[in-house]
Each structure stands twice: as structure tokens, then as C-alpha cells.
Design a protein around this motif. Structure first.
Motif, PDB file in Angstrom:
ATOM      1  N   ILE A   1       9.304 -31.672  28.068  1.00  0.00           N
ATOM      2  CA  ILE A   1       7.885 -31.727  28.429  1.00  0.00           C
ATOM      3  C   ILE A   1       7.041 -32.173  27.245  1.00  0.00           C
ATOM      4  N   GLU A   2       7.344 -31.657  26.059  1.00  0.00           N
ATOM      5  CA  GLU A   2       6.594 -32.084  24.867  1.00  0.00           C
ATOM      6  C   GLU A   2       6.758 -33.586  24.618  1.00  0.00           C
ATOM      7  N   SER A   3       7.922 -34.120  24.927  1.00  0.00           N
ATOM      8  CA  SER A   3       8.140 -35.557  24.786  1.00  0.00           C
ATOM      9  C   SER A   3       7.154 -36.337  25.655  1.00  0.00           C
ATOM     10  N   ILE A   4       6.969 -35.884  26.884  1.00  0.00           N
ATOM     11  CA  ILE A   4       6.026 -36.525  27.801  1.00  0.00           C
ATOM     12  C   ILE A   4       4.595 -36.356  27.294  1.00  0.00           C
TER      13      ILE A   4
ATOM     14  N   GLU B   1      -1.644 -24.139  25.656  1.00  0.00           N
ATOM     15  CA  GLU B   1      -2.079 -25.530  25.634  1.00  0.00           C
ATOM     16  C   GLU B   1      -1.104 -26.417  26.417  1.00  0.00           C
ATOM     17  N   ARG B   2       0.190 -26.135  26.265  1.00  0.00           N
ATOM     18  CA  ARG B   2       1.190 -26.921  27.009  1.00  0.00           C
ATOM     19  C   ARG B   2       0.953 -26.782  28.517  1.00  0.00           C
ATOM     20  N   LYS B   3       0.710 -25.562  28.977  1.00  0.00           N
ATOM     21  CA  LYS B   3       0.466 -25.365  30.411  1.00  0.00           C
ATOM     22  C   LYS B   3      -0.790 -26.105  30.863  1.00  0.00           C
ATOM     23  N   ASN B   4      -1.797 -26.151  30.018  1.00  0.00           N
ATOM     24  CA  ASN B   4      -3.007 -26.909  30.364  1.00  0.00           C
ATOM     25  C   ASN B   4      -2.689 -28.384  30.555  1.00  0.00           C
ATOM     26  N   TRP B   5      -1.854 -28.953  29.674  1.00  0.00           N
ATOM     27  CA  TRP B   5      -1.486 -30.367  29.816  1.00  0.00           C
ATOM     28  C   TRP B   5      -0.568 -30.585  31.013  1.00  0.00           C
ATOM     29  N   ILE B   6       0.273 -29.615  31.312  1.00  0.00           N
ATOM     30  CA  ILE B   6       1.117 -29.727  32.510  1.00  0.00           C
ATOM     31  C   ILE B   6       0.225 -29.855  33.747  1.00  0.00           C
ATOM     32  N   ASN B   7      -0.894 -29.164  33.743  1.00  0.00           N
ATOM     33  CA  ASN B   7      -1.823 -29.225  34.872  1.00  0.00           C
ATOM     34  C   ASN B   7      -2.638 -30.520  34.913  1.00  0.00           C
TER      35      ASN B   7
ATOM     36  N   ILE C   1       6.477 -30.735  38.161  1.00  0.00           N
ATOM     37  CA  ILE C   1       7.534 -29.812  37.716  1.00  0.00           C
ATOM     38  C   ILE C   1       6.940 -28.484  37.236  1.00  0.00           C
ATOM     39  N   ARG C   2       5.676 -28.287  37.508  1.00  0.00           N
ATOM     40  CA  ARG C   2       4.978 -27.084  37.037  1.00  0.00           C
ATOM     41  C   ARG C   2       5.671 -25.798  37.497  1.00  0.00           C
ATOM     42  N   SER C   3       5.989 -25.710  38.757  1.00  0.00           N
ATOM     43  CA  SER C   3       6.608 -24.502  39.300  1.00  0.00           C
ATOM     44  C   SER C   3       7.945 -24.205  38.622  1.00  0.00           C
ATOM     45  N   GLU C   4       8.766 -25.227  38.446  1.00  0.00           N
ATOM     46  CA  GLU C   4      10.077 -25.044  37.802  1.00  0.00           C
ATOM     47  C   GLU C   4       9.893 -24.579  36.350  1.00  0.00           C
TER      48      GLU C   4
ATOM     49  N   ASN D   1      19.741 -25.298  37.485  1.00  0.00           N
ATOM     50  CA  ASN D   1      19.276 -26.174  38.561  1.00  0.00           C
ATOM     51  C   ASN D   1      17.799 -26.543  38.369  1.00  0.00           C
ATOM     52  N   LEU D   2      16.995 -25.582  37.925  1.00  0.00           N
ATOM     53  CA  LEU D   2      15.588 -25.870  37.653  1.00  0.00           C
ATOM     54  C   LEU D   2      15.455 -26.876  36.506  1.00  0.00           C
ATOM     55  N   LEU D   3      16.266 -26.697  35.464  1.00  0.00           N
ATOM     56  CA  LEU D   3      16.238 -27.654  34.360  1.00  0.00           C
ATOM     57  C   LEU D   3      16.657 -29.037  34.836  1.00  0.00           C
ATOM     58  N   ASP D   4      17.658 -29.100  35.697  1.00  0.00           N
ATOM     59  CA  ASP D   4      18.085 -30.397  36.248  1.00  0.00           C
ATOM     60  C   ASP D   4      16.948 -31.076  37.002  1.00  0.00           C
ATOM     61  N   LYS D   5      16.194 -30.299  37.786  1.00  0.00           N
ATOM     62  CA  LYS D   5      15.058 -30.870  38.519  1.00  0.00           C
ATOM     63  C   LYS D   5      14.018 -31.436  37.556  1.00  0.00           C
ATOM     64  N   ILE D   6      13.737 -30.688  36.500  1.00  0.00           N
ATOM     65  CA  ILE D   6      12.774 -31.158  35.500  1.00  0.00           C
ATOM     66  C   ILE D   6      13.295 -32.415  34.826  1.00  0.00           C
TER      67      ILE D   6
END
Length: 123
Positions: A45-48, A62-68, A76-79, A107-112
Motif C-alpha cells: 500500500i505504501e508503494s501505491i 494517515e495511511r488509512k486516510n490515503w486509502i480512503n 482493498i480497504r476492507s481487506e 487470502n486477504l493479502l492475495d486479494k490486496i
């Protein structure tokens, strides 16, 4: 400041470490696998985020804010939040995780990974 590539390298390193831990047999440390699964997701996620805003985040909030805010990360927020919650349960509440719990986290990591690496055109 770490670059997007450095975060991808750490993501791959965490995944390799997870694979090693999975081979630990019946005494395998599921708590650490759960935690490493979360931190693998953090690096991806930090890479993105670095690609989008030119810098890393300073903390989980702060990371969660950028995810939003970043469209590909919204998907991929839920995962991510589930991995974070499980990691916190492991680290702070000393919850024991079963092999099935580990599979669910992986499995969640795979989805992300599938959602984000396909967007980056990497791998």
C-alpha cells in the motif's frame, strides 16, 4: 524517504519470510504470520501511496486516510482493515490464531496483491 520500489522489495521480503514460517511445522508461529501478513500489505500500500503523493505516510492513521482517498486503494480497504485488526489482536491481545485463520489472512493479502500489483503493472 523510501521509494515505491523499496516498499515493493520489503513486500516481497515479508512474503518470503511468511513462506519460511509456514514451513515451521506444528509449532509454527501463527501470530507472527498474521502480523507479517499485515506488514506485507502495508509495504504494498505504501508503494501505491508513494506513486500517488510522492512520499510515504507517517503513521497508520494517515495511511488509512490515503486509502480512503486513492481510488485503487479504496477497493482493498476492507481487506486491509481486517489484516490490521488481526495483527493488533495478535500483538496486543495475545490472541492465538489457528491455521485456518492464517489461511484467511493470506487470502486477504492475495486479494490486496492482485488488486494493487495488477494496477501497478508490476511483478
Amino acid at each position: 524517504m523510501p521509494t515505491s520500489i523499496q516498499h515493493l522489495n520489503n513486500f516481497e521480503s515479508n512474503k518470503k519470510a511468511i513462506e519460511i514460517l509456514k514451513l515451521s511445522g506444528k509449532e509454527r508461529p501463527n501470530d507472527w504470520i498474521v502480523t507479517m501478513t499485515f506488514y506485507a500489505a502495508v509495504h504494498l500500500i505504501e508503494s501505491i501511496i508513494v506513486d500517488n503523493i510522492g512520499r510515504v505516510t507517517e503513521n497508520h492513521t494517515e495511511r488509512k486516510n490515503w486509502i480512503n482517498k486513492i481510488s485503487v486503494l479504496k477497493r482493498i480497504r476492507s481487506e486491509y482493515l481486517t489484516l490490521e485488526f488481526n495483527s493488533r489482536k495478535s500483538r496486543y491481545m495475545c490472541i492465538k490464531f489457528t491455521d485456518n485463520d492464517v489461511v484467511s489472512n493470506l487470502n486477504l493479502l492475495d486479494k490486496i496483491e492482485n488488486a494493487l500489483l495488477n494496477k501497478k503493472g508490476s511483478r
